[in-house]
Design an enzyme around this catalytic site. Sequence first.
Site, PDB file in Angstrom:
ATOM      1  N   GLU A   1      44.293  45.311  41.846  1.00 12.99           N
ATOM      2  CA  GLU A   1      45.284  44.249  42.028  1.00 12.99           C
ATOM      3  C   GLU A   1      46.281  44.558  43.158  1.00 12.99           C
ATOM      4  O   GLU A   1      47.485  44.727  42.925  1.00 12.99           O
ATOM      5  CB  GLU A   1      46.001  43.968  40.709  1.00 12.99           C
ATOM      6  CG  GLU A   1      45.030  43.496  39.637  1.00 12.99           C
ATOM      7  CD  GLU A   1      45.695  43.057  38.341  1.00 12.99           C
ATOM      8  OE1 GLU A   1      46.895  43.332  38.155  1.00 12.99           O
ATOM      9  OE2 GLU A   1      45.003  42.426  37.513  1.00 12.99           O
TER      10      GLU A   1
ATOM     11  N   GLU B   1      37.429  42.684  36.276  1.00 10.46           N
ATOM     12  CA  GLU B   1      38.321  42.758  35.121  1.00 10.46           C
ATOM     13  C   GLU B   1      38.703  41.384  34.606  1.00 10.46           C
ATOM     14  O   GLU B   1      38.994  40.470  35.376  1.00 10.46           O
ATOM     15  CB  GLU B   1      39.612  43.509  35.473  1.00 10.46           C
ATOM     16  CG  GLU B   1      40.550  43.685  34.279  1.00 10.46           C
ATOM     17  CD  GLU B   1      41.897  44.277  34.669  1.00 10.46           C
ATOM     18  OE1 GLU B   1      41.913  45.237  35.468  1.00 10.46           O
ATOM     19  OE2 GLU B   1      42.917  43.785  34.178  1.00 10.46           O
TER      20      GLU B   1
END
Length: 490
Positions: A238, A341
């Site tokens: 991220e 994810e």
Amino acid sequence: MKIKNIDKSTFIALLSLFAFFHAANGQVNKPATFNISNKTVKVYTTAKGTDQRLTNTETLHFENKPQPTEGEVCVFVDVNKTFQTMLGIGSALTDASAETFYKLPKNKQQEFLTAFYDPQKGIGYTLARTNIQSCDFSSDSYSYVADGDKNLKTFSIGHDLKYRVPFIKEAMAAAGGKLTLFASPWSPPGWMKDNNDVLHGGKLKPEFDQSWANFYVKFINAYQKQGISIWGLTVQNEPMATQKWESCVFTAAEERDFVKNYLGPTLHKAGMANKKLIVWDHNRDQVFQRASTILEDKDAAKYIWGVGYHWYETWTGSPMLFGNVKNVAESFPDKHLIFTEGCIEKFDMARVNDWALGEKYGQSIIRDFNNGTVGWTDWNILLDEKGGPNHVGNYCFAPVIADTRTGELIYTNIYYYLGHFSKFVRPGDKRIISSSNRESLLTTAFINPAGQLAIVVMNTSDEKITYNLCIKGKAAVVNSLPHSISTLVI
């Protein structure tokens, strides 16, 4: 140039030559080799309001049906239109999952391993992710090196040897000795960053670019010494999120240049050119911008296997943006897409039987595969009765929740929805066309090297739907229960 007065034999020869080169360039479909005659369909179903959980409910047969009417509900499958080759399906093996696992009684540990990794008795996971250093799903923040150790002389994975390394090794053994495992860092050590903090975002300082690139090599070697092979790496988890947990920000240009100038060359110099490097590892909303910025640079792209993405773009109020995944697949067909994810956030024990949990997974997996994705990785494989452990209170759902007070394993329907893919769609299978003529039936399909088909059909409606499974002029009649998912094996 005009060609005049050619005789018939010359024309035929030229036509044959044209056809040869046309076929050599992949423009001519191969003739059909799949024969549906005398085939049967085994139906495996998980349905709301029933006790059916990956249950073999019926065996069906095909009848002639050359042309369905518009009023008939149908799922059309074309075996001869093949797409991406599948890598695998699985979940992340985090510190939190490992710590929870070792709080279980031995018999429950074995039940868990069988449930996830045995392809016959369980759902046969083949893919996994793990964290490099700590993440939010660790009991605390930790590093593999001492503060200020730019040369990484103190590098040690000693922290991981207590729970995570043994857990991964048990999962590998349960999977038959092989598990495709990739690893992701949440943050470099705080002293390498401009905010001097492993948490709260910040950026990698330029003077530590090479040290941080060396860090990945150290990690791979340390795990290899433990008998755990790292198949691939994501550059940064991220990279556009400043979180209260471990996080580090890279713009697309910064990630591109780090791969091009440091991480890619460092892996190659260390003899690790075979390690698959994955960029982005964040949400679908910016996946195309990220991919185009990085992959249009040939000096960066040569090191990159593919693009990873998550599903949390919904934090903005947006639905899941599957079209962005398709844009990447169509624009960069020589690279791979992998879902790295996804989980249901804000854990609440009162919701463990909520059917919507699994349905979000089913919708995402079907649409992600149909848009070119080769692998799908859930987040934590196992969490405790609080949705942790988690050192910043970011508690989430997992497919299986362990009540560590009682030793009970609670199987949410996420586990079964995932199993409808992982049990029947194996590495090396190819996606084929599966098309529904009703919005409430979502579908995707695959063929394995032996010619067996696995067709997944998900009914998102409140109604029972009877449909025709149509293949090459024949059809089998299937009853789809409300809020159900079925895998049809031919």
